[in-house]
Design a protein around this motif. Structure first.
Motif, PDB file in Angstrom:
ATOM      1  N   VAL A 175     -27.169  53.909  46.457  1.00 32.50           N
ATOM      2  CA  VAL A 175     -27.085  55.286  45.972  1.00 32.50           C
ATOM      3  C   VAL A 175     -25.622  55.701  45.886  1.00 32.50           C
ATOM      4  O   VAL A 175     -24.883  55.606  46.876  1.00 32.50           O
ATOM      5  CB  VAL A 175     -27.851  56.244  46.906  1.00 32.50           C
ATOM      6  N   THR A 176     -25.184  56.138  44.713  1.00 31.61           N
ATOM      7  CA  THR A 176     -23.796  56.557  44.535  1.00 31.61           C
ATOM      8  C   THR A 176     -23.640  58.075  44.464  1.00 31.61           C
ATOM      9  O   THR A 176     -22.530  58.578  44.596  1.00 31.61           O
ATOM     10  CB  THR A 176     -23.204  55.942  43.250  1.00 31.61           C
ATOM     11  N   LYS A 177     -24.740  58.792  44.245  1.00 31.44           N
ATOM     12  CA  LYS A 177     -24.642  60.255  44.184  1.00 31.44           C
ATOM     13  C   LYS A 177     -25.951  60.862  44.654  1.00 31.44           C
ATOM     14  O   LYS A 177     -27.034  60.390  44.310  1.00 31.44           O
ATOM     15  CB  LYS A 177     -24.327  60.715  42.757  1.00 31.44           C
ATOM     16  N   ILE A 178     -25.837  61.908  45.462  1.00 26.14           N
ATOM     17  CA  ILE A 178     -27.000  62.663  45.924  1.00 26.14           C
ATOM     18  C   ILE A 178     -26.948  64.055  45.329  1.00 26.14           C
ATOM     19  O   ILE A 178     -25.917  64.734  45.391  1.00 26.14           O
ATOM     20  CB  ILE A 178     -27.033  62.748  47.466  1.00 26.14           C
ATOM     21  N   LEU A 179     -28.064  64.482  44.745  1.00 29.78           N
ATOM     22  CA  LEU A 179     -28.167  65.821  44.170  1.00 29.78           C
ATOM     23  C   LEU A 179     -29.229  66.596  44.942  1.00 29.78           C
ATOM     24  O   LEU A 179     -30.322  66.080  45.188  1.00 29.78           O
ATOM     25  CB  LEU A 179     -28.560  65.756  42.691  1.00 29.78           C
ATOM     26  N   PRO A 204     -20.981  56.685  52.622  1.00 28.90           N
ATOM     27  CA  PRO A 204     -20.477  57.945  53.192  1.00 28.90           C
ATOM     28  C   PRO A 204     -20.026  58.952  52.140  1.00 28.90           C
ATOM     29  O   PRO A 204     -20.243  60.151  52.289  1.00 28.90           O
ATOM     30  CB  PRO A 204     -19.306  57.484  54.066  1.00 28.90           C
ATOM     31  N   GLN A 205     -19.385  58.466  51.045  1.00 28.88           N
ATOM     32  CA  GLN A 205     -18.899  59.392  50.028  1.00 28.88           C
ATOM     33  C   GLN A 205     -20.050  60.115  49.320  1.00 28.88           C
ATOM     34  O   GLN A 205     -19.903  61.241  48.873  1.00 28.88           O
ATOM     35  CB  GLN A 205     -18.022  58.676  48.994  1.00 28.88           C
ATOM     36  N   ALA A 206     -21.208  59.458  49.240  1.00 30.83           N
ATOM     37  CA  ALA A 206     -22.371  60.124  48.648  1.00 30.83           C
ATOM     38  C   ALA A 206     -22.878  61.231  49.568  1.00 30.83           C
ATOM     39  O   ALA A 206     -23.303  62.292  49.098  1.00 30.83           O
ATOM     40  CB  ALA A 206     -23.470  59.114  48.368  1.00 30.83           C
ATOM     41  N   LEU A 207     -22.827  61.000  50.879  1.00 32.21           N
ATOM     42  CA  LEU A 207     -23.308  62.005  51.816  1.00 32.21           C
ATOM     43  C   LEU A 207     -22.425  63.243  51.850  1.00 32.21           C
ATOM     44  O   LEU A 207     -22.892  64.343  52.142  1.00 32.21           O
ATOM     45  CB  LEU A 207     -23.400  61.408  53.219  1.00 32.21           C
ATOM     46  N   THR A 208     -21.136  63.092  51.532  1.00 27.54           N
ATOM     47  CA  THR A 208     -20.249  64.266  51.531  1.00 27.54           C
ATOM     48  C   THR A 208     -20.614  65.245  50.434  1.00 27.54           C
ATOM     49  O   THR A 208     -20.233  66.417  50.488  1.00 27.54           O
ATOM     50  CB  THR A 208     -18.777  63.840  51.356  1.00 27.54           C
TER      51      THR A 208
END
Length: 267
Positions: A175-179, A204-208
């Protein structure tokens, strides 16, 4: 004979959309009426073009996503949060080039949380027009309204965390992006539950991206799907849609006159 929806299910949808239509028209100046619409549905449900067409025909509203095109909730939220949109949508050639060369491919996880349900959709996206979903679910037993006490809330978030971990670990896509979408995604306990549940499986960068800290940004997440559908509706009204190189396409007659190739293309 009076026109009615084809079955009980579409009759319920027609009632819901008619209430929304009336509310919108009451909020607008008197001369404005709703004449066109884009209707989205969860990727895990996927209303058919026939069902949506039946409802909008009953309400005398033009369907801007008529078959064979479709727009489901994950794609609408992706667009509503400013992703997957070419800049030059009035020119089919330039838009296609921008989508192919300028937009990154992303594996998105759309998480929705409201009083009614928890939902998650996993999908590979480059443009909002990307079709299909890798996996999706909607759980009506994990809505916030089911928590009546502090103990219920604790139990609810424990169940939500377990469901999130199970879903992401089952499919194991990067997963690279969370919306985030829905009326309850701003709840601090929900965001912490999300981070704890996905910490091992998601970069981690997706969770930010799951920590909107301004009220305006929180509202954007609440209305992301609706805003995306509105953006798509605007583009389909203002730009050429499924437009062929032939005399019936006024836009492409102008393009042909400017000297471009006459090869066929549709958007």
């Amino acid at each position: 004979m009076v026109r009615v929806p084809a079955n009980d299910q579409t009759a319920v949808l027609a009632d819901m959309l008619n209430d929304m239509k009336i509310a919108v028209e009451n909020a607008l100046p008197h001369k404005f009426r709703v004449t066109h619409a884009v209707v989205t549905s969860p990727d895990s449900i996927r209303l058919t073009a026939e069902e949506i067409g039946d409802v909008l025909d009953f309400l005398h509203i033009t369907n801007l996503m008529a078959a064979p095109d479709e727009l489901f909730s994950a794609s609408a939220a992706y667009a509503g949060l400013g992703n997957g949109l070419c800049k030059t949508y009035s020119d089919p050639y330039t838009c296609a080039e921008e989508e192919h060369f300028d937009l990154p491919f992303e594996r998105i996880l759309v998480v929705g949380f409201s009083d009614a349900a928890l939902s998650m959709t996993l999908k590979g996206m480059r443009s909002y027009t990307s079709t299909g979903a890798d996996a999706a679910f909607i759980d009506l037993e994990l809505g916030y309204a089911d928590a009546a006490s502090d103990t219920d809330v604790q139990q609810l978030y424990a169940k939500i965390g377990a469901r999130m971990r199970e879903f992401v670990q089952e499919y194991r896509f990067k997963v690279t992006k969370i919306l985030l979408t829905g009326t309850r995604v701003g709840d601090g306990r929900f965001k912490q539950t999300l981070k704890d549940a996905l910490a091992v499986s998601v970069a981690p960068q997706a969770l930010t991206q799951t920590s909107p800290n301004e009220q305006a940004e929180e509202l954007l997440h609440v209305f992301a799907t609706a805003q995306g559908a509105a953006e798509v509706a605007k583009r389909r009204l203002e730009g050429p849609v499924r437009c062929h190189w032939k005399s019936t396409c006024e836009f492409l007659q102008t393009v042909q006159a400017s000297g471009r190739e006459k090869d066929g293309m549709e958007l």
